[in-house]
Design an enzyme around this catalytic site. Structure first.
Site, PDB file in Angstrom:
ATOM      1  N   ASP A   1     -22.104  30.427  -4.478  1.00  0.00           N
ATOM      2  CA  ASP A   1     -23.470  30.018  -4.808  1.00  0.00           C
ATOM      3  C   ASP A   1     -24.266  29.609  -3.577  1.00  0.00           C
ATOM      4  O   ASP A   1     -25.421  30.012  -3.404  1.00  0.00           O
ATOM      5  CB  ASP A   1     -23.437  28.856  -5.807  1.00  0.00           C
ATOM      6  CG  ASP A   1     -22.834  29.233  -7.137  1.00  0.00           C
ATOM      7  OD1 ASP A   1     -22.735  30.434  -7.433  1.00  0.00           O
ATOM      8  OD2 ASP A   1     -22.450  28.320  -7.899  1.00  0.00           O
TER       9      ASP A   1
ATOM     10  N   GLU B   1     -16.406  29.108  -6.333  1.00  0.00           N
ATOM     11  CA  GLU B   1     -17.721  29.086  -6.969  1.00  0.00           C
ATOM     12  C   GLU B   1     -18.790  28.513  -6.051  1.00  0.00           C
ATOM     13  O   GLU B   1     -19.854  29.105  -5.860  1.00  0.00           O
ATOM     14  CB  GLU B   1     -17.668  28.279  -8.270  1.00  0.00           C
ATOM     15  CG  GLU B   1     -18.992  28.230  -9.008  1.00  0.00           C
ATOM     16  CD  GLU B   1     -19.480  29.607  -9.418  1.00  0.00           C
ATOM     17  OE1 GLU B   1     -20.562  29.999  -8.975  1.00  0.00           O
ATOM     18  OE2 GLU B   1     -18.763  30.288 -10.158  1.00  0.00           O
TER      19      GLU B   1
ATOM     20  N   SER C   1     -22.157  34.928 -11.495  1.00  0.00           N
ATOM     21  CA  SER C   1     -22.356  33.776 -10.616  1.00  0.00           C
ATOM     22  C   SER C   1     -23.156  34.155  -9.383  1.00  0.00           C
ATOM     23  O   SER C   1     -23.896  33.332  -8.841  1.00  0.00           O
ATOM     24  CB  SER C   1     -21.006  33.211 -10.166  1.00  0.00           C
ATOM     25  OG  SER C   1     -20.469  32.352 -11.109  1.00  0.00           O
TER      26      SER C   1
END
Length: 637
Positions: free
Chosen positions: A304, A300, A552
């Site tokens: 990002d 994640e 995401s």
């Protein structure tokens, strides 16, 4: 020691507890829920002498006006557009009244038999705290407390069985009380993979896997359906910009320990797609001891940070709000982060909600021995790719948190959340039964949070169709008939004024083929607001370049575009764009998005919704056209 987290079910009330209550005033449920969240079971009555840190969230002043205040500074037709508030103005406007404090404190003394000196008021006037035994709280709230056990972890929590009561004259002054109804639930990141998810009845968690590493690496736009690169995103959204006001501009992404990025993966990504950024890192803004650990999930944060930094380029610094000390991370919540960027949000003298949020100072060995409250300045744009199912939380809890996002919008911050990856279902494809119980075989749509909060901007997902070019229209995102752009209608929040005309037009022209028992679409907040590509983003992961899919990726992509718009405005002496929803739903911005009209978001045994001309609950208003958005926002004050 027992941790205290949230819970509910219908309370079994007996007349006996009221015999000791001095006041004869009638009581009624203030909060209640009808089912226990999946994975929890009651194991015994809570011991009467256990001390609960009772915290009472007081109703804030002027909350009924908060949408009007926000529209006043955010709607392009307002003469006060862009005149954002300062923190002191926000705190003073919403501070609970003296009457509220006096009524609730008097009730604790008269009905609870609590000595006045035992009751404390938080520094911002928003919370009353008093330590009370289980026996005292049960008599005060007309409820029973049980110890509940998590079937997976064995963790125990104390919570109220079903609901709690308040006298009518007190209830109108109280938002909610903890610990009562709420369970701890883990934040779910919104990134997926080219592998099918596994879901169990005991938990909404899943184990996503990134796709197989690329054998042939591309850096242009020749195969954007399979390898989504920075060049692909720039071509899709007409996004080319050289920042000039980076010394005044700020942007951040939020991650929760033990999620962390890996520097070598970042440099692999940069060496392939943005060579001038090799060695560049986000600026760490530690929240509650935030640290980059050497264990936990790296996917994640890698996604990002690489997405945001790569799109913005080497000149614009990106802040990384890293939340948690690497020790007390199982209960980390959005509230832990919000406390740090707005000191007025802290629940009690820098404390937090012990029934849900991670508690600092962390007593565990090696834990963070302080508590961050108002220690970090909010960036102008903040992107987050985590979320809950709305049904996991009580209405009072999500409403209070949603109000905080409105306050940040008043102060000029744009809050972005990815909408989710499960279509009209919740995390792990969980749906709902008629009584609100989470059920993987349920048929009722399960909206996500904070995506359904009307004061954030919810970002859905799109994709370049297989074999298509970047000049062809995108479709709603889907992977292997498993992952879909989440969207729908909140079961808690009413439709905001800025969205009414657009959503009512959608419902008139494309009425959903569902009853309101399945989907609460008649007068509810609809989401997402807009979307961006969420398919096969090429990132550095475990020493290789590999495809990662999910909303995401969409949220930081939109974040980079909006940050560049802020840069251009700051460069000519204007302020940041702040809360963007009233603007993007206005007629002035109608042609600034690439409309998505293909695809759908199935779930809960249905086909979900279809992407249609105009706004839809799959891709929102569509994907951004940077040049058109920039031109419009430069015209505004």
């Amino acid at each position: 020691m027992l941790a205290f987290t949230r819970l509910f079910m219908l309370c079994l009330l007996a007349a006996a507890p009221y015999a000791a209550v001095a006041s004869p005033v009638a009581k009624s449920y203030h909060e209640s829920r009808r089912s226990i969240p999946a994975g929890w079971t009651p194991v015994r009555r809570a011991e009467a002498d256990i001390v609960l840190p009772l915290r009472i969230g007081l109703v804030q002043s002027n909350l009924h006006n908060i949408e009007a205040y926000l529209l006043d500074v955010s709607h392009p037709d307002s003469p006060n557009y862009g005149n954002h508030w300062n923190a002191a103005q926000v705190a003073d406007t919403f501070r609970p009244s003296n009457e509220t404090v006096d009524v609730v404190r008097s009730w604790l003394v008269a009905d609870g038999g609590i000595d006045f000196q035992r009751i404390s008021l938080s520094g911002n006037g928003g919370w009353l705290q008093v330590d009370m035994t289980v026996d005292e709280v049960e008599r005060l709230l007309g409820t029973e407390y049980y110890v509940y056990e998590n079937l997976d972890s064995g963790a125990e929590h104390i919570a109220c069985k079903g609901g709690y009561e308040l006298p009518g004259h007190v209830s109108k002054h109280v938002d909610f009380i903890t610990p009562t109804l709420h369970f701890d639930v883990s934040l779910k990141s919104r990134r997926s993979s080219k592998a099918r998810r596994r879901a169990s009845m005991a938990s909404s968690s899943f184990s996503p896997k990134v796709g197989n590493p690329f054998k042939d690496i591309q850096s242009g736009v020749s195969n954007c359906s399979e390898q989504l690169t920075l060049d692909c995103l720039r071509a899709l959204y007409d996004f080319n910009y050289n920042p000039v006001a980076t010394d005044r501009n700020t942007v951040g992404v939020v991650e929760y320990d033990p999620d962390h990025y890996v520097a070598t993966d970042m440099d692999l990504f940069f060496s392939t797609y943005s060579k001038s950024q090799v060695g560049q890192r986000p600026k760490l803004v530690a929240v509650d001891g935030g640290v980059l650990v050497d264990y936990g999930d790296i996917l994640e944060s890698n996604l990002d940070t690489q997405c945001m930094m790569g799109l913005l380029g080497p000149k614009q610094e990106v802040q990384l709000y890293q939340v948690g000390d690497g020790v007390e991370f199982k209960d980390l919540s959005f509230n832990n982060f919000l406390d740090a960027i707005d000191g007025s949000y802290c629940t009690f003298e820098g404390g937090d909600d012990p029934s849900f949020d991670a508690i600092f100072p962390d007593p565990a060995p090696g834990g963070y021995k302080s508590k961050d409250c108002g220690t970090a300045k909010p960036a102008y744009v903040i992107s987050t790719s985590y979320g809950y199912d709305e049904a996991q939380l009580t209405p009072a809890y999500v409403q209070r948190q949603c109000t905080e996002y409105a306050k940040l919008g008043l102060m000029g911050t744009t809050i972005l959340y990815s909408s989710g990856d499960s279509g009209v279902a919740g995390n792990g494809d969980a749906c709902l039964d008629p009584d609100g119980t989470v059920d993987y075989n349920g048929v009722i749509f399960n909206p996500t949070f904070p995506a359904g909060c009307p004061y954030i901007t919810s970002v859905g997902g799109t994709q370049v169709d297989p074999g298509a070019s970047v000049t062809d229209p995108e479709s709603a995102w889907m992977v292997l008939d498993v992952f879909y752009s989440s969207g729908g209608f909140s079961n808690v929040f009413a439709i905001p004024d800025y969205q009414k005309s657009t959503v009512q037009g959608y419902l008139k022209n494309y009425p959903p083929p569902y009853s309101t028992d399945i989907c609460n679409f008649t007068a509810s907040r609809a989401y997402p607001d807009l979307s961006a590509n969420a398919n096969n983003y090429s990132i550095g992961y475990n020493g290789e370049l590999a495809p990662v899919s999910g909303t995401s990726a969409a949220a930081p992509t939109v974040g980079a575009i909006l940050t560049s718009i802020n840069d251009a405005r700051l460069a000519i002496g204007k302020g940041p764009i702040g809360f963007i929803n009233p603007a993007i739903y206005s007629p002035f911005f109608r042609d600034a998005f690439n409309d998505i009209t293909k695809g759908s978001n199935p779930g809960c045994g249905t086909d979900g919704f279809n992407a249609v001309p105009g706004w839809d609950p799959v891709t929102g208003l569509g994907t951004p056209n940077f040049k058109k958005l920039l031109a419009k926002w430069l015209v505004l004050p």
